[in-house]
Design an enzyme around this catalytic site. Sequence first.
Site, PDB file in Angstrom:
ATOM      1  N   GLU A   1      33.439  -4.539  -9.850  1.00  0.00           N
ATOM      2  CA  GLU A   1      34.883  -4.403 -10.051  1.00  0.00           C
ATOM      3  C   GLU A   1      35.523  -5.739 -10.395  1.00  0.00           C
ATOM      4  OE1 GLU A   1      38.818  -2.853  -7.594  1.00  0.00           O
ATOM      5  OE2 GLU A   1      36.905  -1.812  -7.390  1.00  0.00           O
ATOM      6  N   LYS A   2      34.984  -6.813  -9.826  1.00  0.00           N
ATOM      7  CA  LYS A   2      35.561  -8.145 -10.025  1.00  0.00           C
ATOM      8  C   LYS A   2      34.434  -9.154 -10.245  1.00  0.00           C
ATOM      9  CE  LYS A   2      39.072  -6.955  -6.601  1.00  0.00           C
ATOM     10  NZ  LYS A   2      39.509  -7.210  -5.206  1.00  0.00           N
TER      11      LYS A   2
ATOM     12  N   ASP B   1      36.000   2.515  -2.685  1.00  0.00           N
ATOM     13  CA  ASP B   1      37.133   3.397  -2.395  1.00  0.00           C
ATOM     14  C   ASP B   1      37.399   4.240  -3.630  1.00  0.00           C
ATOM     15  OD1 ASP B   1      38.381   1.668  -4.160  1.00  0.00           O
ATOM     16  OD2 ASP B   1      39.555   0.648  -2.627  1.00  0.00           O
TER      17      ASP B   1
ATOM     18  N   ASP C   1      34.533  -1.258  -6.165  1.00  0.00           N
ATOM     19  CA  ASP C   1      34.826  -1.327  -4.735  1.00  0.00           C
ATOM     20  C   ASP C   1      34.621   0.042  -4.086  1.00  0.00           C
ATOM     21  OD1 ASP C   1      35.391  -3.976  -4.806  1.00  0.00           O
ATOM     22  OD2 ASP C   1      37.557  -3.782  -4.593  1.00  0.00           O
TER      23      ASP C   1
ATOM     24  N   ARG D   1      40.008  -3.679   2.404  1.00  0.00           N
ATOM     25  CA  ARG D   1      40.955  -2.611   2.082  1.00  0.00           C
ATOM     26  C   ARG D   1      40.528  -1.267   2.676  1.00  0.00           C
ATOM     27  NH1 ARG D   1      44.255  -3.970  -2.638  1.00  0.00           N
ATOM     28  NH2 ARG D   1      43.794  -6.100  -3.283  1.00  0.00           N
TER      29      ARG D   1
ATOM     30  N   TYR E   1      34.564  -5.625   3.620  1.00  0.00           N
ATOM     31  CA  TYR E   1      35.591  -5.133   2.688  1.00  0.00           C
ATOM     32  C   TYR E   1      36.913  -4.877   3.409  1.00  0.00           C
ATOM     33  CZ  TYR E   1      37.742  -2.149  -0.866  1.00  0.00           C
ATOM     34  OH  TYR E   1      38.593  -1.598  -1.801  1.00  0.00           O
TER      35      TYR E   1
END
Length: 675
Positions: A7-8, A105, A103, A335, A333
């Site tokens: 994702e990043k 989610d 990520d 979040r 993580y």
Amino acid sequence: MILYIAEKPSLGRAIAAVLAKPQHKEAGCIRLANGDVVSWCIGHLLQQAEPEDYNPDYKRWQMAPLPIVPDKWLLKVRKSAEQQLNVLKRLLRQADQIVHAGDPDREGQLLVDEVLAYCGVSAAKLADTQRLLINDLNPPAVSRALKQLQPNKHFAALSTSALARSRADWLYGLNMTRAYTLQGQKAGYQGVLSVGRVQTPVLGLVVKRDQQIADFCSATYYQVRAELHTTEPASSEQQAFHALWQPSSACVRWQDEEGRVLSKALAEKVQQKISGQPASVTTVQQQDGKQAPPLPYNLSALQIDAAKRYGLSAQQVLDSCQQLYERHKLITYPRSDCRYLPPEQRKLSAKVCAAIGANDHSLADGVTRADMTLVSKAWNEAKVLAHHAIIPTEKQLPLTKLSLTEQRLYRLIARQYLAQFYPVYRYRDHSVELNIAGGAFIAKARTEQSAGWKQLFRGPAEDSMAPDSKGAAPEAGDDAAALNSRLPALVVGQPLTCTAATVLEKQTRPPAAFTDASLLAAMTGISRFVKDDKIRSILRDTDGLGTEATRAGIIELLFKRGYLTRQGKQIHATATGKALVAALPEQAVLPDMTARWEAALNAICQRQQSYQAFMQPLQAELTQLIAAAANNVPVGLPPQPKRPWRGKKAATKPAGRGNRRKKAADLDSRVTKRN
């Protein structure tokens, strides 16, 4: 070639760090020694198309075409992401297999899935795509995750849920914002009146609380507290305690609806009647209780505790947690919306606890006293989905290398994790009912039997507060006058003496203004504010307004919009915020609608509801809301100062208003993108 898509960039680098070496860094990717490649997104590379991308006429804000509902949804490339998307397009054509490493989610799932779809990845490749779930960026954790790949298709429902949320937020926010902004212009207001399915109910909570405070009329009420002794005052063995008067049914006409006595004369009469009179014990009760350790944190619980202890805003907590996760690799993580841990994680508990002791010397003794054989209720595989609770990692790094905020947050997270290896807190509640001159009185006390996990939370003043948890403290509030530090050993029928009595004069208090902590608690505990009984029962144990990742942004957005303001730690609505809420229909202000959305989106995740079953009723409801908006001009909006004359630049003023609208829409989009 295997292509890993993170994702990043930070996650991409963490994945590459445990794969084949030597490695070669290229633009937008890392090529491994065996020919495999690790690449990444930069957050969302794609975004929902603008209204004018569907029809050029939609660029101008007008009421006539509302609601705007695309027949076929379009995505467009973010300008800042074009180069990285081109890198991924090229790599996807070359790849034999794809590993999705977004990520853990629903938004992280959609973020990479939409890139695969946009780039036209073949059905065969999509069918073979694997899912990599990483909660910890340290090499050992990444290596373990790489050995536990799952078919990406198993997460399709998660992606569908995020897609439905994204499109629904676009439909609702864009159409309602345009409608009420246009109506606001009729009232002379030139700013954007932003409406969102999460931000507006949050604003509604604050507006309603402010109104309750403004409308509150304080009243005086009275209690009678009796001072009692077990023997005659001259005896050296006497034991003193106090008890609180319990008004009988004969006193109803002097009480309010909550049973508080409003008559001072009545309270004084009771005081006079019992002073110096004999008393007797009518009932003695003892009940042992216990309290399990508090669960490890999810993001909202951490934000609430950090706001209470240190006055940190939700955004400050989120930003610092991202640093602890990505830069320092000291926590998992951040979040996460989960407060449970998979049983397999217990294999690492000794290493994690050792790291806590090495990193934070204030918790070293707590690590020493931890019992690693204990298994708390936090270890529950059934309640862990894509990610688990926020906990420390195995990495050792002295806290002196962190900022003060990072140190405080790490300590909160670490201590909450350590609590899982401590026994339950045990206590005994004592309750004694007495008769004094015909009146009923009650005395209470709680004595600690075993400190258990609570010993972890007893230390320096700033860190000594135990986390909120049901049953964590004895009764307070109006019953505080009945509480004693301890009670003597009493038996039924035992004679006592009321040596004195006191009339306590108290004032009813308005509800407290919202703070960062209480507003976050309100957002997570949505069921308390839902009007519909059926929805309340459904949502009592589910997520609240927004998600773990977006609640901080939603609150900050309301401040940026000028709808909320701070007065010290208190949060209040501005005149603009109040006027907007007053203009909106009740269903747009109450949390019931967004609560239904969250329930439906969760049902999509669980494959219990379809995408269409969610979107079709929403579109019908939106049509009704826009029709209502067309007949409602907001009142009470504060006047805006005229822009100063700037010569020729004044000719660009209309375009400037349009640009402000565009910036406003972009800001809303960024905040809701991860909702």
